[in-house]
Design a protein around this motif. Sequence first.
Motif, PDB file in Angstrom:
ATOM      1  N   THR A 188       0.713  -1.225   0.026  1.00 23.89           N
ATOM      2  CA  THR A 188      -0.023  -0.057   0.027  1.00 23.89           C
ATOM      3  C   THR A 188       1.136   1.255  -0.100  1.00 23.89           C
ATOM      4  O   THR A 188       2.047   1.015   0.397  1.00 23.89           O
ATOM      5  CB  THR A 188      -0.917   0.003   1.168  1.00 23.89           C
ATOM      6  OG1 THR A 188       0.040  -0.038   2.505  1.00 23.89           O
ATOM      7  CG2 THR A 188      -1.771  -1.397   1.379  1.00 23.89           C
ATOM      8  N   ALA A 189       0.203   2.468  -0.302  1.00 26.78           N
ATOM      9  CA  ALA A 189       0.911   3.707  -0.497  1.00 26.78           C
ATOM     10  C   ALA A 189       1.571   3.964   1.020  1.00 26.78           C
ATOM     11  O   ALA A 189       2.597   4.344   1.227  1.00 26.78           O
ATOM     12  CB  ALA A 189       0.249   4.711  -0.766  1.00 26.78           C
ATOM     13  N   ILE A 190       0.898   3.626   2.060  1.00 23.14           N
ATOM     14  CA  ILE A 190       1.137   4.294   3.469  1.00 23.14           C
ATOM     15  C   ILE A 190       2.229   3.424   4.058  1.00 23.14           C
ATOM     16  O   ILE A 190       2.996   3.655   4.719  1.00 23.14           O
ATOM     17  CB  ILE A 190      -0.124   4.089   4.493  1.00 23.14           C
ATOM     18  CG1 ILE A 190       0.185   4.803   5.670  1.00 23.14           C
ATOM     19  CG2 ILE A 190      -0.617   2.587   4.477  1.00 23.14           C
ATOM     20  CD1 ILE A 190       0.624   6.349   5.647  1.00 23.14           C
ATOM     21  N   ASN A 191       2.292   1.815   3.544  1.00 18.68           N
ATOM     22  CA  ASN A 191       3.319   1.034   3.627  1.00 18.68           C
ATOM     23  C   ASN A 191       4.430   1.483   3.218  1.00 18.68           C
ATOM     24  O   ASN A 191       5.575   1.505   3.882  1.00 18.68           O
ATOM     25  CB  ASN A 191       2.860  -0.360   3.672  1.00 18.68           C
ATOM     26  CG  ASN A 191       3.777  -1.457   3.943  1.00 18.68           C
ATOM     27  OD1 ASN A 191       4.163  -1.442   5.084  1.00 18.68           O
ATOM     28  ND2 ASN A 191       4.453  -2.169   3.093  1.00 18.68           N
ATOM     29  N   ALA A 192       4.460   1.983   2.077  1.00 17.60           N
ATOM     30  CA  ALA A 192       5.591   2.295   1.247  1.00 17.60           C
ATOM     31  C   ALA A 192       6.152   3.635   2.108  1.00 17.60           C
ATOM     32  O   ALA A 192       7.539   3.704   2.118  1.00 17.60           O
ATOM     33  CB  ALA A 192       5.266   2.729  -0.209  1.00 17.60           C
ATOM     34  N   LYS A 193       5.418   4.372   2.448  1.00 22.43           N
ATOM     35  CA  LYS A 193       5.835   5.504   3.187  1.00 22.43           C
ATOM     36  C   LYS A 193       6.510   5.324   4.344  1.00 22.43           C
ATOM     37  O   LYS A 193       7.510   5.775   4.681  1.00 22.43           O
ATOM     38  CB  LYS A 193       4.650   6.618   3.579  1.00 22.43           C
ATOM     39  CG  LYS A 193       4.904   7.820   4.330  1.00 22.43           C
ATOM     40  CD  LYS A 193       5.914   8.803   3.113  1.00 22.43           C
ATOM     41  CE  LYS A 193       6.050  10.197   3.666  1.00 22.43           C
ATOM     42  NZ  LYS A 193       6.873  10.950   2.721  1.00 22.43           N
ATOM     43  N   ARG A 194       6.161   4.179   4.848  1.00 23.29           N
ATOM     44  CA  ARG A 194       6.693   3.749   6.459  1.00 23.29           C
ATOM     45  C   ARG A 194       7.965   3.165   6.031  1.00 23.29           C
ATOM     46  O   ARG A 194       9.052   3.661   6.648  1.00 23.29           O
ATOM     47  CB  ARG A 194       6.093   2.623   7.026  1.00 23.29           C
ATOM     48  CG  ARG A 194       4.774   2.929   7.605  1.00 23.29           C
ATOM     49  CD  ARG A 194       3.991   2.049   8.262  1.00 23.29           C
ATOM     50  NE  ARG A 194       2.451   2.038   8.779  1.00 23.29           N
ATOM     51  CZ  ARG A 194       1.664   1.303   8.098  1.00 23.29           C
ATOM     52  NH1 ARG A 194       2.053   0.373   7.090  1.00 23.29           N
ATOM     53  NH2 ARG A 194       0.464   1.706   8.269  1.00 23.29           N
ATOM     54  N   TRP A 195       8.279   2.446   5.169  1.00 28.25           N
ATOM     55  CA  TRP A 195       9.703   2.008   4.512  1.00 28.25           C
ATOM     56  C   TRP A 195      10.621   3.347   4.248  1.00 28.25           C
ATOM     57  O   TRP A 195      11.940   3.068   4.371  1.00 28.25           O
ATOM     58  CB  TRP A 195       9.396   1.080   3.333  1.00 28.25           C
ATOM     59  CG  TRP A 195       9.344  -0.089   3.454  1.00 28.25           C
ATOM     60  CD1 TRP A 195       7.898  -0.904   3.641  1.00 28.25           C
ATOM     61  CD2 TRP A 195      10.095  -1.263   4.090  1.00 28.25           C
ATOM     62  NE1 TRP A 195       8.147  -2.259   3.945  1.00 28.25           N
ATOM     63  CE2 TRP A 195       9.372  -2.408   4.248  1.00 28.25           C
ATOM     64  CE3 TRP A 195      11.444  -1.140   4.561  1.00 28.25           C
ATOM     65  CZ2 TRP A 195      10.061  -3.519   4.650  1.00 28.25           C
ATOM     66  CZ3 TRP A 195      12.027  -2.211   5.021  1.00 28.25           C
ATOM     67  CH2 TRP A 195      11.373  -3.478   5.240  1.00 28.25           C
ATOM     68  N   LEU A 196       9.855   4.119   3.715  1.00 27.67           N
ATOM     69  CA  LEU A 196      10.798   5.438   3.604  1.00 27.67           C
ATOM     70  C   LEU A 196      11.365   6.083   4.845  1.00 27.67           C
ATOM     71  O   LEU A 196      12.327   6.739   4.994  1.00 27.67           O
ATOM     72  CB  LEU A 196      10.188   6.376   2.455  1.00 27.67           C
ATOM     73  CG  LEU A 196      10.041   5.931   1.134  1.00 27.67           C
ATOM     74  CD1 LEU A 196       9.075   6.760   0.227  1.00 27.67           C
ATOM     75  CD2 LEU A 196      11.438   5.884   0.245  1.00 27.67           C
ATOM     76  N   ASP A 197      10.397   6.394   5.728  1.00 24.11           N
ATOM     77  CA  ASP A 197      10.600   7.403   6.763  1.00 24.11           C
ATOM     78  C   ASP A 197      10.618   6.621   8.115  1.00 24.11           C
ATOM     79  O   ASP A 197      11.258   7.431   9.127  1.00 24.11           O
ATOM     80  CB  ASP A 197       9.366   8.275   6.740  1.00 24.11           C
ATOM     81  CG  ASP A 197       9.391   9.217   5.592  1.00 24.11           C
ATOM     82  OD1 ASP A 197      10.511   9.252   4.751  1.00 24.11           O
ATOM     83  OD2 ASP A 197       8.317   9.905   5.170  1.00 24.11           O
ATOM     84  N   ASP A 198       9.948   5.540   8.441  1.00 19.19           N
ATOM     85  CA  ASP A 198       9.951   4.748   9.668  1.00 19.19           C
ATOM     86  C   ASP A 198      11.253   4.316   9.928  1.00 19.19           C
ATOM     87  O   ASP A 198      11.747   3.056   9.308  1.00 19.19           O
ATOM     88  CB  ASP A 198       8.748   3.973   9.775  1.00 19.19           C
ATOM     89  CG  ASP A 198       8.605   3.421  11.076  1.00 19.19           C
ATOM     90  OD1 ASP A 198       9.621   3.379  11.914  1.00 19.19           O
ATOM     91  OD2 ASP A 198       7.275   2.874  11.619  1.00 19.19           O
ATOM     92  N   ASP A 199      12.003   4.668  11.055  1.00 16.47           N
ATOM     93  CA  ASP A 199      13.297   4.323  11.408  1.00 16.47           C
ATOM     94  C   ASP A 199      13.216   3.155  12.766  1.00 16.47           C
ATOM     95  O   ASP A 199      14.298   2.899  13.339  1.00 16.47           O
ATOM     96  CB  ASP A 199      14.280   5.281  11.677  1.00 16.47           C
ATOM     97  CG  ASP A 199      14.853   5.996  10.415  1.00 16.47           C
ATOM     98  OD1 ASP A 199      14.875   5.551   9.575  1.00 16.47           O
ATOM     99  OD2 ASP A 199      14.814   7.266  10.692  1.00 16.47           O
ATOM    100  N   THR A 200      12.161   2.511  13.115  1.00 14.57           N
ATOM    101  CA  THR A 200      11.863   1.901  14.128  1.00 14.57           C
ATOM    102  C   THR A 200      12.830   0.435  13.817  1.00 14.57           C
ATOM    103  O   THR A 200      13.620   0.234  15.073  1.00 14.57           O
ATOM    104  CB  THR A 200      10.551   1.296  14.174  1.00 14.57           C
ATOM    105  OG1 THR A 200       9.769   2.431  14.348  1.00 14.57           O
ATOM    106  CG2 THR A 200      10.246   0.229  15.418  1.00 14.57           C
ATOM    107  N   LEU A 201      12.983  -0.056  12.904  1.00 18.67           N
ATOM    108  CA  LEU A 201      13.859  -1.171  12.797  1.00 18.67           C
ATOM    109  C   LEU A 201      14.974  -0.720  11.706  1.00 18.67           C
ATOM    110  O   LEU A 201      15.886  -1.897  11.225  1.00 18.67           O
ATOM    111  CB  LEU A 201      13.118  -2.417  12.038  1.00 18.67           C
ATOM    112  CG  LEU A 201      11.860  -2.527  13.114  1.00 18.67           C
ATOM    113  CD1 LEU A 201      11.094  -3.695  12.082  1.00 18.67           C
ATOM    114  CD2 LEU A 201      12.323  -3.300  14.362  1.00 18.67           C
TER     115      LEU A 201
END
Length: 290
Positions: A188-201
């Motif tokens: 999904t688009a929001i999942n792709a955004k997480r991959w780009l910006d979310d640094d949790t892992l």
Amino acid sequence: MMLGALEVSTKTGTVLKGNIFKTPGSQTVVILITGVEGNIRNNPFYTVIGKKLQQEKVDLIIGHTRDAFNRVAAFNAKTKVKEIYGAFDEDFGKSDDDVEAYLTYARNAGYSHIILGGQSFGANKVIHYLANHHSTNIEHFLLMSPVDVEVLRKSITNRQRQIIDEYLVNGDDNKILPFRMFRWLTSTAINAKRWLDDDTLNNVHAANDGDFSQLEHVNYNGAMLIGMYDRFAGNSPKRYLENLNAHLLNKSENTLIYIPNTGHIYSHQEERVAQEIKKLLKNWRLLKNG
């Protein structure tokens, strides 16, 4: 005494569908948390490792987390409501709950010795868990080919980033993108955004100036293993593991293992990987004949 299905549930009731190589009377278990769509069907090395460990009366749990398959439907153990989860739309912040679900199973099963490991993005999840939890039930870690998230991010083209932004601006957060992320992930688009910006892992790096704070809070010793052709480790898998180990609290006690002539999922070297893990358990005095 062979491969069986294993279902565990998180604290919120999400049911995860893993597998277990079980031997009657085993007192030792190795838990391997899987990577993104890195399930037992896609990765033969799990089966090779499981069979090898069974010969030593050591159990292997293949810990499929919420991203082990692209899409899974399961009824929540608490609410009894059908849930759909998967790599297509993952919340990285829930990874500790997934890891804990498999650890809870192992503790309740009465194992005397628990090795917590993970492969690929599953290794990143194990690092995050160990950095934030301190359990005397875990004896060692086993990190297999942890992923430098920045390498994945660099593979997302400018045009793909533009499409992701367009979807989000238009309110199509949950719409499936018209391309596969990293060339293989339906998202999904929001999942792709997480991959780009979310640094949790985003906790391991080939570069020296990355954020290693999670590694610096891992108060366990264990081993790291990688294929020498791994493309998610920068230009030098050997230097990559050495760099990661330098940030671990117990670096002098850890073992670094390099598998020649293979890449991220150890193609054609599965037996070598299994043998190296057996050797680790022997060195840790966890084999009855060791």
